[in-house]
Every structure is written in structure tokens, then in C-alpha cells.
Write a protein that holds these residues in place. Structure first.
Motif: not given
Length: 237
Positions: A22-31, A33-41, A74-77, A188-192
Motif C-alpha cells: 500500500g506504500n508505492p514508494v517502498l514496494a510495488q508489484g503483486t503479492p 511478485q513484489p518489488g521495491g526497496v523493501t523487497v530488495d533489503i 519476522d521482519l517488517g518495514f 516519515i522515517r522508514q526503518a526495518v
């Protein structure tokens, strides 16, 4: 890396990463095939842990938080927020995103401070970082919560809508009679984040995020996903 960090962070043997689509800045795609910086991290952290990664995808930060809180991930963004800190441990931020308001073009409001007036109704995405922030900081305006702040603003003829800068600007571009208040109302400070873990695990995870920022990994990921509306967070002191 100590083995106990691996078992602490990925107790099932798989790193289950909660991804907010739901945050297109951090994640894109579908469940699927997700993509974006959070997926890469998440992929990179799983690689360093030497475990497989599994993506658990949601459409809102609130749902992502709940998955972490009840042990489905276990891990979120998520954005660093005091309301979440009693249940989650946060790394230093990896990106900074601006929260801004949309208002009717005819509105006399020109600064974020002017939104906080008696009788002003502000649409927000329920459970988002800006919902938590505005709940804590607005003294006079009324918050109206729903699936999307800008959609509420439009559908219910509210006085303002809150959101992330780029999506808000895109909304205004396709919605005549609206404008953006250019000054941000929050950073907004986005963290792991993870459910509370052993101190060594939190330290290890924070060190990895600092390395990913310093090496250019985060910047490169944002560039690949076309999300230049987020800035890489400064390195921690």
C-alpha cells in the motif's frame, strides 16, 4: 554472524518479511511478485543470514504491523513511531519520506499549521505513519480514517487529506480543483523493524542497514524502482 542471531531473527529457518504494497514508494508489484526497496533489503538480509526469504504482503501499514505483532512475520518495514515502539524494535531509518496535505484549490489554508483548526476534517489512511503522527500532534482538527486519506478527502468533501508526497501530487494532477500544501507536515522515517529480539540481533540488524545505506545499495534500489521521491536517510552518528 553468530548462529544465534540467525535463529533469533528467523526462528522457522525462513526470513518472513512483511511487505506493505500500500506504500508505492517502498514496494510495488503483486503479492506473488513484489518489488521495491523493501523487497530488495529483505532479500539481501536473508542472503546475509543464509536463509530463504518469504514475502507476506499487505495493503496497509496497520496490517503489516499486526503481522509482526502476532508472529506471522519476522521482519517488517514501518515508520518509526512511539505508538509502535512498545512492541517492535527499530533500526535506524533507511529512507526519509515527506508527508503532505492536499486541500481544495479554493481553501485559504497555505501551511500545515493552518490545517489544525476547529472544524477542519482531515482524511488519513488508518494505521499509517501519518495517522499515528497526526493523532499525536493535531490539537483541534478532526481526523477521518479510512482506506486512503486522499480518497476520503475527495469522496466526503473533507477540508484536507494527508499522504505521502508523490502519491498526493499524482492525485492532485488527476483531480481538478485540488492542490498540495508544499511544506511537509512531517518527515516519515522508514526503518526495518522486528518484534522485540535479543540485543545482539537488533545491533546486527542495525549494522546491516547502515552498511546498505553507506554502500549505495538503498540508493540504487530506489533508482531501479523509479522512486526518487524518497531520500536515503543519513548515516547514524
Amino acid at each position: 554472524m553468530a548462529t544465534d542471531v540467525r535463529s533469533d531473527l528467523a526462528p522457522t529457518g525462513v526470513l518472513r518479511a512483511s511487505i506493505n504494497l500500500g506504500n508505492p514508494v517502498l514496494a510495488q508489484g503483486t503479492p506473488e511478485q513484489p518489488g521495491g526497496v523493501t523487497v530488495d533489503i529483505a532479500r539481501e538480509l536473508a542472503l546475509r543470514l543464509e536463509v530463504p526469504v518469504e514475502f507476506v504482503c499487505f495493503q496497509a501499514a496497520k496490517q503489516s504491523f499486526e503481522a509482526l505483532a502476532d508472529g506471522r512475520a519476522d521482519l517488517g518495514f514501518l515508520a518509526i513511531e512511539p505508538a509502535r515502539a512498545d512492541q517492535l524494535a527499530f533500526t535506524p531509518p533507511y529512507v526519509i519520506i515527506e508527508g503532505v496535505y492536499v486541500v481544495p484549490e479554493s481553501s485559504p489554508v497555505s501551511t500545515p499549521a493552518e490545517v489544525d483548526r476547529v472544524g477542519t476534517r482531515v482524511g488519513v489512511k488508518e494505521g499509517s505513519a501519518y495517522d499515528l503522527f497526526l493523532t499525536r500532534t493535531l490539537q483541534h482538527a478532526t481526523i477521518v480514517r479510512g482506506a486512503e486519506g486522499v480518497d476520503l478527502f475527495h469522496a466526503e468533501s473533507l477540508d484536507a487529506g494527508a499522504g505521502i508526497r508523490k502519491p498526493v501530487e499524482e492525485f492532485v494532477a488527476r483531480t481538478p480543483g485540488t492542490r498540495v500544501i508544499q511544506d511537509r507536515f512531517m518527515e516519515i522515517r522508514q526503518a526495518v523493524c522486528t518484534p522485540k529480539r535479543h540485543a545482539d540481533t537488533t545491533i546486527w540488524l542495525s549494522d546491516q542497514i547502515e552498511q546498505l545505506k553507506a554502500s549505495g545499495f538503498v540508493a540504487d534500489s530506489l533508482k531501479r524502482s523509479g522512486r526518487l521521491d524518497a531520500a536515503v536517510a543519513p548515516l547514524s552518528d
